[in-house]
Design a protein around this motif. Structure first.
Motif, PDB file in Angstrom:
ATOM      1  N   ILE A 152       8.224  54.142   7.584  1.00 30.66           N
ATOM      2  CA  ILE A 152       6.931  54.883   8.301  1.00 30.66           C
ATOM      3  C   ILE A 152       6.160  53.931   9.061  1.00 30.66           C
ATOM      4  N   ALA A 153       5.911  53.001   8.648  1.00 28.61           N
ATOM      5  CA  ALA A 153       5.125  52.076   9.589  1.00 28.61           C
ATOM      6  C   ALA A 153       5.820  51.375  10.717  1.00 28.61           C
ATOM      7  N   VAL A 154       7.314  51.251  10.363  1.00 25.62           N
ATOM      8  CA  VAL A 154       8.305  50.623  11.568  1.00 25.62           C
ATOM      9  C   VAL A 154       8.295  51.918  12.487  1.00 25.62           C
ATOM     10  N   ALA A 155       8.628  52.920  12.210  1.00 27.84           N
ATOM     11  CA  ALA A 155       8.945  54.061  13.016  1.00 27.84           C
ATOM     12  C   ALA A 155       7.668  54.336  13.810  1.00 27.84           C
ATOM     13  N   SER A 156       6.395  54.493  13.219  1.00 26.27           N
ATOM     14  CA  SER A 156       5.158  54.490  13.871  1.00 26.27           C
ATOM     15  C   SER A 156       5.196  53.506  14.990  1.00 26.27           C
ATOM     16  N   ALA A 157       5.320  52.227  14.757  1.00 22.66           N
ATOM     17  CA  ALA A 157       5.418  50.987  15.765  1.00 22.66           C
ATOM     18  C   ALA A 157       6.175  51.473  17.053  1.00 22.66           C
ATOM     19  N   ILE A 158       7.399  51.802  16.791  1.00 25.56           N
ATOM     20  CA  ILE A 158       8.578  52.144  17.687  1.00 25.56           C
ATOM     21  C   ILE A 158       8.112  53.351  18.483  1.00 25.56           C
ATOM     22  N   SER A 182      12.918  60.197  13.163  1.00 23.10           N
ATOM     23  CA  SER A 182      11.976  61.068  14.045  1.00 23.10           C
ATOM     24  C   SER A 182      12.076  62.462  14.020  1.00 23.10           C
ATOM     25  N   LYS A 183      13.183  62.994  13.179  1.00 21.06           N
ATOM     26  CA  LYS A 183      13.472  64.267  12.920  1.00 21.06           C
ATOM     27  C   LYS A 183      12.727  64.684  11.661  1.00 21.06           C
ATOM     28  N   ARG A 184      12.314  63.894  10.762  1.00 22.23           N
ATOM     29  CA  ARG A 184      11.662  64.217   9.594  1.00 22.23           C
ATOM     30  C   ARG A 184      10.278  64.930   9.805  1.00 22.23           C
ATOM     31  N   ILE A 191       3.772  62.664  16.394  1.00 24.00           N
ATOM     32  CA  ILE A 191       4.388  61.754  17.741  1.00 24.00           C
ATOM     33  C   ILE A 191       3.088  61.647  18.329  1.00 24.00           C
ATOM     34  N   PRO A 192       2.930  60.504  19.048  1.00 27.43           N
ATOM     35  CA  PRO A 192       1.677  60.350  19.745  1.00 27.43           C
ATOM     36  C   PRO A 192       1.609  61.037  21.271  1.00 27.43           C
ATOM     37  N   VAL A 193       0.401  61.362  21.532  1.00 30.08           N
ATOM     38  CA  VAL A 193       0.249  62.168  22.763  1.00 30.08           C
ATOM     39  C   VAL A 193      -1.216  61.773  23.375  1.00 30.08           C
ATOM     40  N   ALA A 194      -1.112  61.873  25.039  1.00 33.01           N
ATOM     41  CA  ALA A 194      -2.325  61.342  25.352  1.00 33.01           C
ATOM     42  C   ALA A 194      -3.521  62.238  25.317  1.00 33.01           C
TER      43      ALA A 194
END
Length: 194
Positions: A152-158, A182-184, A191-194
């Motif tokens: 979770i942490a690694v995918a959040s960073a990427i 990311s499909k989970r 997903i980050p958004v502005a």
């Protein structure tokens, strides 16, 4: 419980994913970090997100502590192993990912603050560090197979890097791993958004 956060914070994303995976309802309060609210400053003297505000008014920060707190609420869908050796391994991955997030944020902010005269040596080092981190992750993907706080942490960073620094998107095997995780649903919803 209230989570003071921003939609683009990779640290807050970790917390949100843990909550979703454990089916913990968080009332999300989007904060403006340029004009910090009194609510945020009262909850966290440094005005940082994420900050968790419990129903009794107690505050919990920052993201590693919040993740541990949420995971401790029940034994359903454990995100941080209880056994010491496995626990340390997962927490090491989280610390590594948090450092990767910090490098990415610093690189992004340097170019935002100084678009025409950013510190080239500084940004080159940060970019190199991110690429080295990718190599390390790719070599150790077998350690990220079990879905818990580590991937979770690694995918959040990427995900944050893809959002803010698209020229540094992951490639090859790491890209395939990232696309799959990311499909989970919990990752797709955060997903980050502005």
């Amino acid at each position: 419980m209230k989570l003071l956060y921003t939609k683009r914070s990779p640290y807050a994303r970790k917390v949100r994913v843990i909550a979703l995976e454990k089916n913990i309802l968080l009332h999300l309060v989007d904060e403006d970090l340029q004009k910090k609210s009194q609510r945020l400053l009262d909850a966290n003297p440094l005005g940082k997100v994420p900050t968790l505000v419990l129903d009794n008014g107690t505050t919990v920060f920052d993201s590693p502590v919040i993740c541990q707190y949420l995971d401790s609420l029940d034994d359903q869908n454990i995100m941080i192993p209880r056994e010491a050796g496995e626990r340390i391994e997962v927490l090491k991955w989280e610390a590594f990912a948090d450092d990767l997030m910090t490098a990415a944020i610093n690189l992004y902010m340097e170019k935002v603050r100084h678009p025409d005269d950013f510190h080239q040596d500084f940004t080159a080092i940060l970019q190199k560090n991110i690429l080295y981190a990718y190599e390390h992750i790719e070599k150790n993907l077998s350690k990220l197979k079990r879905f818990n706080l580590a991937p979770i942490a690694v995918a959040s960073a990427i995900g944050y890097i893809h959002f803010r620094l698209p020229h540094l998107k992951v490639q090859g095997t790491l890209s395939q791993w990232f696309e799959e995780i990311s499909k989970r649903p919990s990752m797709a919803q955060t997903i980050p958004v502005a």
